[in-house]
Scaffold this motif. Structure first.
Motif, mmCIF file in Angstrom:
data_model
loop_
_atom_site.group_PDB
_atom_site.id
_atom_site.type_symbol
_atom_site.label_atom_id
_atom_site.label_comp_id
_atom_site.label_asym_id
_atom_site.label_seq_id
_atom_site.Cartn_x
_atom_site.Cartn_y
_atom_site.Cartn_z
ATOM 1 N N VAL B 217 0.573 8.589 -4.976
ATOM 2 C CA VAL B 217 0.460 9.089 -6.349
ATOM 3 C C VAL B 217 -0.627 10.149 -6.339
ATOM 4 N N ASP B 218 -0.293 11.327 -6.840
ATOM 5 C CA ASP B 218 -1.245 12.458 -6.884
ATOM 6 C C ASP B 218 -1.935 12.707 -5.539
ATOM 7 N N GLY B 219 -1.196 12.597 -4.486
ATOM 8 C CA GLY B 219 -1.727 12.925 -3.161
ATOM 9 C C GLY B 219 -2.575 11.842 -2.538
ATOM 10 N N GLN B 220 -2.562 10.673 -3.125
ATOM 11 C CA GLN B 220 -3.365 9.581 -2.555
ATOM 12 C C GLN B 220 -2.470 8.386 -2.263
ATOM 13 N N VAL B 221 -2.813 7.663 -1.220
ATOM 14 C CA VAL B 221 -2.073 6.436 -0.921
ATOM 15 C C VAL B 221 -2.594 5.348 -1.853
ATOM 16 N N VAL B 222 -1.679 4.828 -2.666
ATOM 17 C CA VAL B 222 -2.123 3.783 -3.609
ATOM 18 C C VAL B 222 -1.677 2.403 -3.120
ATOM 19 N N LYS B 223 -0.700 2.371 -2.246
ATOM 20 C CA LYS B 223 -0.225 1.080 -1.769
ATOM 21 C C LYS B 223 0.489 1.285 -0.427
ATOM 22 N N ASP B 224 0.218 0.416 0.521
ATOM 23 C CA ASP B 224 0.863 0.493 1.835
ATOM 24 C C ASP B 224 1.352 -0.918 2.151
ATOM 25 N N GLU B 225 2.648 -1.172 1.957
ATOM 26 C CA GLU B 225 3.135 -2.550 2.091
ATOM 27 C C GLU B 225 4.159 -2.691 3.209
ATOM 28 N N ILE B 226 4.076 -3.768 3.922
ATOM 29 C CA ILE B 226 5.045 -4.102 4.963
ATOM 30 C C ILE B 226 6.039 -5.088 4.354
ATOM 31 N N VAL B 227 7.340 -4.801 4.554
ATOM 32 C CA VAL B 227 8.372 -5.675 3.990
ATOM 33 C C VAL B 227 8.905 -6.552 5.123
ATOM 34 N N ASN B 228 8.908 -7.798 4.900
ATOM 35 C CA ASN B 228 9.410 -8.713 5.928
ATOM 36 C C ASN B 228 10.899 -8.983 5.747
#
Lengths: 390, 228
Positions: B217-228
């Motif tokens: 969002v707006d050039g920033q990582v707001v969430k980094d999630e791994i999906v199992n």
């Protein structure tokens, strides 16, 4: 090699746009070669005519002789040197005595040059054998242009007036014994050819000459104290310069032709780079460097030149061969050009002319193809991929 | 094994007198064999990040390492070599070369790496077969449907078996069925060849397939999630 392959594929894939450029370019190739061939043919014919009728293998001029100063002609004479007498007796050289004179055809005064030539000479193609023995009157040989301007024909009589070596005026009746059809205007206009011995007697300059023409097969040539040797190139400098001048004039035509062809190539290249921005971006994304993309686009442009050589060869070779073999008929007004122009001109296409023209046009096409591609250097792949110019 | 690493990545663009910051302080690592996506609305910096990872652009600040090569230090020629040998691109608008047939489009990356003809031919036909478009080999892009064109684009991206495939909105112009088919093939490729896929997308159809989702969002990582 890959760039060549891709360029060929792209050029052929462009279809009609490519073939229009190729057609214009091939026309430039063929017209330039054809036109230059005409001038070379003209120069060759003119040079040959001058050598045959006027220049031979060169001329010894009496030190006072200046062909451009007509008033000096009466003083420009000297004894035929012993060194040349042998050549003359062997038929390898022929002396010519030149004097000023006046004639009165139909009562009008005409200044002319009286030229004495040995009737048995074979150094020049002038048909001097017509001047052999005429007991009734002085035999005179004139060129067809002279005959036309005087409105005179064979067996017509003219009165010639001249001054001898001591300045005394004299005159006699002469008869036109022959009219020579020569392409060399330098032995025609304003000239009367008479037997050398007769002229020498008329002007009291026995065994003297103004110039001595040597044959083309005479190799050992050296200047003599009173006589300066003039090389054929020097004697033909006027025709060489005249043809060179005409070729320079013709260069304007080539420049216009080339400019039109180059405009088409340049325009195509600029449009191609603009229309194919996305493709350029894709090529870069796939791993082509900017240099490779520039090379590809330059080769595409240059390939127009190569295709034009092939297309030009298809219709150009038969056309050039046809004109070289059959010649091109020239209108009569070309008689007034001031140098020998044949009724039918045979263009001459040398290997140098063809290779040179092809090289110059191809190089120009390549440069013109390259110029617009410099824009690619400034292009960012990300902008190009979105179809934007950086 | 870390394939891509970004450290304090910042990307700014001049916008008249102002500067637009497209990416700020991006710290990410991508392992070999990942099937992940950069997710976010338009203008969030997904494509910018993808372009920098793909060496099509350079960071304004910070560092990006791809296959042990620092993108910001590569010359144009070195960057082109990296893309040519190790990276495959898939674009939203397919970006097929218009004058070339499907076969020639897929063959193009192999020509660039100088692959011998016999091997090249086999690889191209395998890729086309694999994507189910062998019968379209002689068709030009103008004669292909959207789905077929994207399959050709995928074949072109994977034919040289790159270490990394970067796909920018690959299904945005496709209908549900074509999107499904393309994504299934990409998953299969990822699983069978261990090819790393990084997507830039906001398409729900794609997002469902991702095993790692990085939200921007707006050039920033707001969430980094791994999906199992």
């Amino acid at each position: 090699m890959l760039a060549l392959r891709l360029a060929y594929r792209n050029v052929v894939g462009k279809g009609l746009r490519t073939w229009l450029n190729v057609a214009v370019l091939s026309l430039a190739y063929v017209l330039i070669i054809w036109h230059q061939g005409m001038f070379i043919g003209m120069l060759r014919y003119g040079s040959r005519a001058m050598i045959d009728y006027e220049v031979g293998g060169g001329q010894y001029w009496h030190r006072s002789y200046d062909p451009l100063d007509i008033l000096s002609h009466d003083d420009a004479h000297g004894r035929i040197p012993a060194e040349l007498s042998e050549l003359i007796s062997q038929g390898k050289a022929t002396p010519i005595l030149i004097r000023q004179a006046a004639i009165y055809p139909e009562g009008r005064l005409h200044s002319v040059l009286l030229k004495g030539i040995d009737h048995s000479q074979t150094v020049l193609k002038i048909p001097s054998h017509h001047l052999k023995n005429d007991k009734e009157a002085l035999p005179v040989l004139i060129g067809k242009r002279m005959a036309k301007s005087l409105a005179m024909g064979i067996d017509d009589y003219i009165t010639i007036r001249w001054r001898d070596a001591k300045g005394t005026f004299d005159a006699l009746e002469a008869r036109i014994v022959a009219i020579m059809d020569t392409p060399a205007t330098g032995v025609d206009k304003g000239q009367l050819w008479v037997p050398l011995e007769a002229l020498q007697k008329m002007v009291q300059l026995e065994n003297e000459a103004t110039l001595i023409v040597v044959g083309r097969n005479v190799l050992s040539i050296k200047d003599l104290p009173e006589w300066k040797f003039k090389e054929p190139d020097f004697l033909m400098r006027d025709i060489i310069e005249m043809v060179r001048g005409k070729r320079v004039g013709a260069a304007i035509l080539y420049a216009v032709l080339l400019f039109l062809a180059m405009l088409a190539i340049f325009d195509t290249q600029v449009l191609a780079i603009f229309n194919r921005r996305k493709e350029i971006g894709t090529l870069m994304a796939l791993g082509m460097s900017r240099g490779s993309v520039i090379l590809l686009f330059t080769l595409e442009g240059a390939m127009n030149g190569i295709l034009a050589i092939a297309v030009g060869a298809i219709y150009g070779i038969p056309l050039l061969v046809f004109t070289a073999q059959r010649g091109i008929s020239l209108p009569e007004v070309t008689e007034e050009f001031g140098f020998a122009i044949p009724p039918k001109l045979f263009p001459f296409y040398s290997v140098g002319l063809i290779v040179g023209t092809v090289f110059i046009v191809s190089l120009t096409v390549t440069i013109v193809s390259f110029l617009p591609t410099r824009r690619i250097l400034k292009m960012k792949p990300t902008d190009a991929l979105r179809g934007k110019m950086s | 094994m870390v394939l891509v690493k970004t450290r304090n990545l910042l990307k700014c663009y001049p916008m008249g007198l102002r500067t637009l910051t497209a990416l700020r302080k991006i710290n990410l690592e991508f392992q070999r064999g990942e099937f992940c996506g950069l997710i976010g609305p338009s203008g969030s910096g997904k494509t910018t990040l993808l372009n920098i990872i793909g060496s099509l652009d350079v960071p304004s600040q910070g560092s990006v390492t791809v296959l042990d090569k620092k993108i910001e230090e590569l010359s144009h020629v070195e960057a082109a070599r990296l893309r040519r040998n190790h990276i495959g691109f898939i674009f939203q608008t397919y970006n097929l070369l218009p004058l070339y047939t499907a076969y020639e489009n897929v063959e193009f990356p192999l020509l660039l790496i100088d692959m011998p003809e016999a091997k090249r031919k086999k690889k191209v036909m395998d890729a086309l077969d694999w994507l189910g478009i062998a019968d379209k080999a002689e068709s030009r892009p103008a004669q292909l449907s959207g789905g077929e064109s994207q399959r050709v684009a995928v074949a072109r991206a994977i034919v040289k078996l790159p270490d990394l495939v970067l796909a920018d909105e690959p299904t945005a112009n496709l209908d549900a069925e074509n999107s499904f088919n393309i994504l299934e093939m990409m998953v299969k490729l990822n699983q069978e060849l261990n090819t790393t896929f990084i997507f830039a997308t906001h398409d729900e159809k794609v997002i469902r397939y991702l095993r790692r989702k990085i939200h921007l969002v707006d050039g920033q990582v707001v969430k980094d999630e791994i999906v199992n």
